[in-house]
Write a protein that holds these residues in place. Structure first.
Motif, PDB file in Angstrom:
ATOM      1  N   THR A   1      16.394  -0.899  -8.664  1.00  0.00           N
ATOM      2  CA  THR A   1      15.779  -1.691  -7.599  1.00  0.00           C
ATOM      3  C   THR A   1      15.874  -0.966  -6.265  1.00  0.00           C
ATOM      4  O   THR A   1      16.685  -0.059  -6.078  1.00  0.00           O
ATOM      5  N   SER A   2      15.044  -1.387  -5.340  1.00  0.00           N
ATOM      6  CA  SER A   2      15.140  -0.991  -3.943  1.00  0.00           C
ATOM      7  C   SER A   2      15.234  -2.276  -3.143  1.00  0.00           C
ATOM      8  O   SER A   2      14.294  -3.073  -3.121  1.00  0.00           O
TER       9      SER A   2
ATOM     10  N   ALA B   1      17.379  -7.955  -7.425  1.00  0.00           N
ATOM     11  CA  ALA B   1      17.734  -8.385  -8.784  1.00  0.00           C
ATOM     12  C   ALA B   1      18.528  -9.688  -8.774  1.00  0.00           C
ATOM     13  O   ALA B   1      19.261  -9.983  -9.716  1.00  0.00           O
ATOM     14  N   MET B   2      18.347 -10.482  -7.731  1.00  0.00           N
ATOM     15  CA  MET B   2      19.094 -11.734  -7.609  1.00  0.00           C
ATOM     16  C   MET B   2      18.842 -12.639  -8.812  1.00  0.00           C
ATOM     17  O   MET B   2      17.703 -12.816  -9.247  1.00  0.00           O
ATOM     18  N   LEU B   3      19.926 -13.171  -9.376  1.00  0.00           N
ATOM     19  CA  LEU B   3      19.882 -14.111 -10.496  1.00  0.00           C
ATOM     20  C   LEU B   3      19.276 -13.505 -11.761  1.00  0.00           C
ATOM     21  O   LEU B   3      18.715 -14.214 -12.596  1.00  0.00           O
TER      22      LEU B   3
END
Length: 286
Positions: A145-146, A151-153
């Motif tokens: 990710t950036s 990438a929450m949850l």
């Protein structure tokens, strides 16, 4: 010549167009379209624009769903009611809960059955945690990710307390908006403790009247005849059905020829959507 016109255009009797809004709000797959503003805007325009209309009656039967679509449908109903200067009567069938109740609040009066389910003024969100499962079967999660919160949850990663706190903050904002809308629409009719009214709980139709969430017990035909006389016309305004949707039935509504070739590939998504919709209805005993 006047006799050749449809009864609703002759001026012989008052006309109250009827619109039915039913289903989970905003849950959309190619084969199972949910309720959305895009899907109902046309029939709302037709109902409020019907010549000679004295009011508009809306039948609502929804356990909720997307807060955005719920709010947009609510707003469109109120905008049209204001523009056309027509009262709106809401009739709750099985359930008007969560986003379904938000839409019901667009009515000047809300009628229900004694056994209708009404309320659920709250916000809910859920997920699953699969990190233990993928470890057990030897799958390694690789995620790039950036942005630290991108990438929450993620259901394949251990739950992060910061992610949960952020989610609850978002839910609080949406819940506050919902509460403000109900207070604005129902006003002095509301009775009872706010901690109870806005807890996310739901009630039967009769109890919802006691709390001021609904106005009275009543069905569409009886209420409209009492208000406008026995000769009142109640034309149902529905989406036009094409040949393909007629052949496929309700499940195929909204499906185009171009989408037929993708039907097989969408089967897993369709199944998950059906399970999700079933789970939403099941929360209210249906």
């Amino acid at each position: 010549m006047r006799r050749l016109l449809p009864p609703r255009l002759r001026g012989d009797a008052p006309v109250v167009p009827v619109v039915r809004l039913s289903g989970v709000i905003g849950a959309v797959t190619p084969l199972r379209p949910g309720m959305s503003l895009a899907g109902v805007a046309r029939i709302l325009d037709r109902a409020f624009g019907m010549r000679g209309a004295k009011a508009v009656a809306i039948i609502i039967n929804s356990p909720g769903g997307s807060p955005v679509q719920s709010h947009q449908i609510h707003q469109r109903i109120r905008q049209l009611a204001s523009e056309k200067k027509l009262p709106v009567f809401m009739f709750v069938e099985d359930v008007a809960a969560s986003g379904g109740y938000m839409i019901a609040c667009a009515g000047d009066e809300i009628f229900c059955d004694p056994s209708s389910i009404v309320g659920s003024i709250g916000v809910v969100g859920g997920s699953f945690g699969f990190q233990g499962l993928i470890e057990k079967i030897g799958i390694e999660r690789r995620l790039y990710t950036s942005g630290k919160n991108k990438a929450m949850l993620d259901p394949f990663l251990p739950e992060n307390p910061d992610d949960v706190a952020r989610l609850k903050s978002l839910q609080y904002e949406i819940h506050t908006m919902f509460i403000d809308l109900v207070k604005r629409c129902r006003g002095a009719k509301l009775r009872g403790d706010e901690d109870e009214l806005f807890s996310g709980a739901y009630w039967t139709g009769q109890r919802s009247i006691d709390l001021g969430l609904s106005d009275a017990i009543g069905d569409l035909r009886s209420v409209l005849r009492a208000r406008f006389g026995d000769k009142v016309k109640m034309p149902v305004v529905a989406q036009p059905r094409g040949l393909l949707s007629g052949l496929l039935g309700r499940r195929g509504a909204g499906m185009t020829l171009a989408g037929l070739g993708d039907a097989a590939s969408t089967a897993p998504e369709e199944l998950m959507s059906a399970l999700e919709a079933r789970a939403i209805w099941a929360r209210f005993g249906f």
